[in-house]
Design an enzyme around this catalytic site. Structure first.
Site, PDB file in Angstrom:
ATOM      1  N   LYS A  95       0.555  -1.514  -0.180  1.00 55.12           N
ATOM      2  CA  LYS A  95       0.059   0.312   0.208  1.00 55.12           C
ATOM      3  C   LYS A  95       0.746   1.443  -0.083  1.00 55.12           C
ATOM      4  O   LYS A  95       0.145   2.300  -0.753  1.00 55.12           O
ATOM      5  CB  LYS A  95      -0.942   0.160   1.022  1.00 55.12           C
ATOM      6  CG  LYS A  95      -1.544   0.835   1.621  1.00 55.12           C
ATOM      7  CD  LYS A  95      -2.725   1.067   0.026  1.00 55.12           C
ATOM      8  CE  LYS A  95      -3.733   2.416   0.123  1.00 55.12           C
ATOM      9  NZ  LYS A  95      -4.340   3.023   0.796  1.00 55.12           N
ATOM     10  N   LYS A 146      -1.177  11.282   5.978  1.00 55.49           N
ATOM     11  CA  LYS A 146      -0.152  10.040   7.761  1.00 55.49           C
ATOM     12  C   LYS A 146       0.271   8.698   6.406  1.00 55.49           C
ATOM     13  O   LYS A 146       1.077   7.860   6.733  1.00 55.49           O
ATOM     14  CB  LYS A 146      -2.039   9.985   7.983  1.00 55.49           C
ATOM     15  CG  LYS A 146      -1.028   8.487   9.355  1.00 55.49           C
ATOM     16  CD  LYS A 146      -2.020   6.959   8.347  1.00 55.49           C
ATOM     17  CE  LYS A 146      -3.394   6.900   7.892  1.00 55.49           C
ATOM     18  NZ  LYS A 146      -3.778   5.540   7.678  1.00 55.49           N
TER      19      LYS A 146
END
Length: 339
Positions: A214, A282
């Site tokens: 990811k 983030k």
């Protein structure tokens, strides 16, 4: 010579006996835990789902439509109402969800939320029964995925990291890309669930591999979004019709998922979140931290994160990532919304 051989054979036999005795004694002290074989089927397997936000509510709904019974929890019960209306059962904590479930999925916000949901006093591991499965679909830290895997294994519970890509559109259409790390047999057993939520389902390797994949995905998107925004700003300033330009460039070598899906939203001033700016910041922070650990330089990603931090400072942290065009337009003194 014969006597020497007999003494050697006797000594070897004694050593084997002692070794076997020692193994049995140690094995009684630390019994080897064998996991029961997983069988996951709609109508039989009880599913738990934690986090019914922008993406989670659609993902949970697809599992219900596939025939699974669901127990759900979110910090704000109202966000689960759509899923509850479809027949899901409400639980008051992640622990309670795990107590009711054979498999628990979670998609929350930040690594601290992941830690609380899985490893906290009222977390899923505290309520999980032996042989059950915990699946984190949040984009989180690879090291945390490994920590959860090891803690679960010590309790006889399976753990899988399976972050997704595709945003709200992919979640609604059950077309998510799911990147999976963990034990391959467990991942394979979960196929009925993956197929209910996603379209591109790829096993990446051991625990943490899904999260690392990811980070690759987010690195590609981060710099690509800059290109989409700058191209639209250029087209606007050159006096071109943006929709006509899109017809030419979206299907050629310059085409991308971000251009085709986020470009039209930018043109319509639609900045509703399919994926929050603050969550993207983030994610980029996690990728940059991993890059430092691996001693590689990612200057493009670092620049993208700084641009998104500027966008957040302008008050757009809870907008969708396509709002980046507003920060870049501001730099050129363009009022994008009123153009």
């Amino acid at each position: 010579m014969a006597r020497l051989f007999r003494r050697s054979a006797a000594l070897t036999a004694t050593r084997r006996t002692l070794a076997s005795s020692t193994f049995c004694r140690l094995n009684r002290q630390r019994p080897y835990r064998t996991m029961p074989q997983l069988t996951i089927q709609p109508g039989q397997t009880k599913i738990g789902f934690i986090g019914t936000g922008v993406m989670g509510r659609s993902m949970a709904g697809h599992l219900i439509k596939a025939g699974f019974s669901l127990s759900v929890y979110s910090r704000t019960k109202e966000k689960s109402q759509d899923v509850l209306d479809q027949g899901a059962q409400w639980c008051d904590s992640p622990k309670a969800v795990a107590e009711q479930s054979d498999v628990v999925f979670a998609i929350v916000g930040f690594p601290k939320d992941v830690r609380e949901v899985f490893l906290g006093e009222q977390g899923t591991l505290a309520g999980a029964k032996e042989g059950s499965v915990l699946v984190d679909m949040t984009t989180s830290e690879p090291s945390l995925a490994v920590e959860i895997y090891e803690a679960a294994k010590a309790k006889g519970v399976h753990a899988v990291d399976a972050p997704v890509s595709g945003g709200d559109i992919g979640a609604r259409n059950a077309a998510l890309s799911i990147m999976i790390g963990g034990d391959e047999d467990v991942v394979t057993a979960l196929n009925p669930c993956w197929e209910a939520m996603g379209k591109t389902i790829v096993y990446q390797g051991k625990a943490g591999s899904g999260q690392h994949t990811k980070m690759v995905n987010q690195t590609l998107i981060a710099t690509g979004m800059i290109g989409v925004c700058e191209a639209l700003l250029y087209a606007y300033k050159a006096g071109l019709d943006l929709e006509t330009v899109m017809k030419s460039v979206s299907s050629g070598a310059a085409g991308s998922w971000s251009l085709s899906n986020y470009g039209p939203r930018m043109m319509k001033n639609d900045f509703d979140p399919g994926f929050f700016v603050e969550h993207f910041i983030k994610d980029m922070g996690i990728a940059l931290a991993e890059a430092r650990r691996m001693q590689i330089s990612l200057p493009g990603l670092a620049m993208a994160q700084q641009l998104y931090i500027s966008l957040q400072a302008l008050g757009h942290g809870r907008d969708g990532v396509q709002a980046l065009v507003l920060a870049l337009a501001e730099m050129s003194k363009i009022d994008w919304k009123s153009r």
